[in-house]
Write an enzyme that holds these catalytic residues in place. Structure first.
Site, PDB file in Angstrom:
ATOM      1  CG  ASP A  23      -1.982  -1.115   1.161  1.00 45.08           C
ATOM      2  OD1 ASP A  23      -1.942  -1.910   0.210  1.00 45.08           O
ATOM      3  OD2 ASP A  23      -2.810  -1.203   2.087  1.00 45.08           O
ATOM      4  CE  LYS A 128      -3.508  -4.367   1.205  1.00 42.13           C
ATOM      5  NZ  LYS A 128      -4.292  -3.556   2.114  1.00 42.13           N
ATOM      6  CE  LYS A 131      -8.315  -1.036   7.031  1.00 42.82           C
ATOM      7  NZ  LYS A 131      -8.276   0.207   6.239  1.00 42.82           N
ATOM      8  CB  CYS A 161      -2.343  -2.803   5.238  1.00 44.09           C
ATOM      9  SG  CYS A 161      -3.975  -2.030   5.116  1.00 44.09           S
TER      10      CYS A 161
END
Ligand code: C5J
Length: 222
Positions: A23, A128, A131, A161
Site C-alpha cells: 500500500d 485488495k 487490510k 495492513c
C-alpha cells in the site's frame, strides 16, 4: 541465503521468495493526500521510501518476484462492506472526493503507487478490498503457482495492513520477514509494538531485520 534477523537467522531462496510492498499509494504517503487530510504526519511514512527503493532495486537485480498491493475498492463500492464504510473520519469516508480523487477507489490518482516505487512489467499488482492482502484477492493461489514459500515485507502501515497481511501469510504457511526500516506507521509506538509482536515467542508471526541485512545477504550469499 540467510538474513541476520530477530529472533534468529532467516534462511531463504530468492527463487521461492517474493518481496511484498504493501500500500505505498499516494494517498497514504504524499503531502496533500488522504492521510495528511486526516491530520497525520506523512513525513514519517515518506521517510521509508529511500530504503524501500534500495531493496526494490536489489531485489529486481537478484531476479526475485515483486508484489505490490493497493488498498482499493470498486467505484460502486460493491466490495466495501458497510462495516468498513461506516468507519474512519466522518468528513472523509471511502468513496468520498478527497484531495487526490475519490478515497481508496481504483484508478483514482491518490490510489496509484508512488512514482519512486512504481511497478514495472512482470511484477504483480494486487488491489485488495481488505487490510490483509490475502482476503478476496487470489494472492495465495498466485504465489503457490509460482512456488513461493517465503515473503519479505515492506510498506504501510505497520500495525494495520502490513501486520494483517503477515498474520494471514503465517496461517497459510509462509515464512515472513518484515524489513524494519521499510515499514512505518503514523503512530511510532504502534510500529514498535507491531515489530515486537511479530517476532515474539520464537517468531510467532515471522522475523524482522533491517534492510541492510537483506542487502548484505544478497551481496554475499552464504
Ligand atoms: C493500511 C490503513 N494500508 N491504515 N491502511 O494500513 O487503513
Amino acid at each position: 541465503m540467510q538474513i541476520e534477523a530477530a529472533p534468529f537467522p532467516y534462511p531463504f531462496d530468492v527463487s521461492k521468495t517474493a518481496f511484498v510492498i504493501i500500500d505505498m499509494q499516494r494517498d497514504f504517503i504524499e503531502p496533500g493526500g488522504f492521510g495528511e487530510t486526516l491530520g497525520n504526519d506523512v513525513k514519517l511514512l515518506e521517510a521509508i521510501v529511500p530504503a524501500t527503493q534500495a531493496v526494490l532495486e536489489a531485489w529486481r537485480q537478484a531476479g526475485g518476484l515483486v508484489v505490490h498491493t493497493r488498498e482499493a475498492h470498486q467505484p460502486d463500492l460493491s466490495d466495501c462492506p458497510p462495516a468498513k464504510l461506516g468507519r474512519g473520519n466522518p468528513k472523509l469516508r471511502i468513496g468520498d472526493q478527497g484531495p487526490m480523487g475519490r478515497i481508496l477507489i481504483k484508478g483514482e490518482p491518490g490510489n496509484q503507487i508512488i512514482d519512486a516505487l512504481a511497478p514495472i512489467d512482470g511484477e504483480l499488482v494486487i488491489d485488495k478490498p481488505g487490510k490483509g492482502a490475502f482476503y478476496a484477492t487470489g494472492l495465495h493461489v498466485t504465489l503457490k503457482e509460482r512456488g513461493i514459500t517465503h515473503l519479505l515485507f515492506a510498506g504501510v502501515t505497520t500495525e494495520v495492513c502490513v501486520q494483517t497481511t503477515m498474520r494471514e501469510a503465517n496461517d497459510r504457511g509462509y515464512d515472513s520477514l518484515l524489513l524494519e526500516d521499510c515499514t512505518e506507521s503514523y503512530f511510532p509506538e504502534f510500529k514498535a509494538a507491531a515489530v515486537e509482536m511479530i517476532r515474539a515467542q520464537g517468531a510467532i508471526v515471522g522475523w524482522t531485520a533491517p534492510s541492510k541485512s537483506l542487502l548484505a545477504a544478497l551481496r554475499n550469499p552464504a
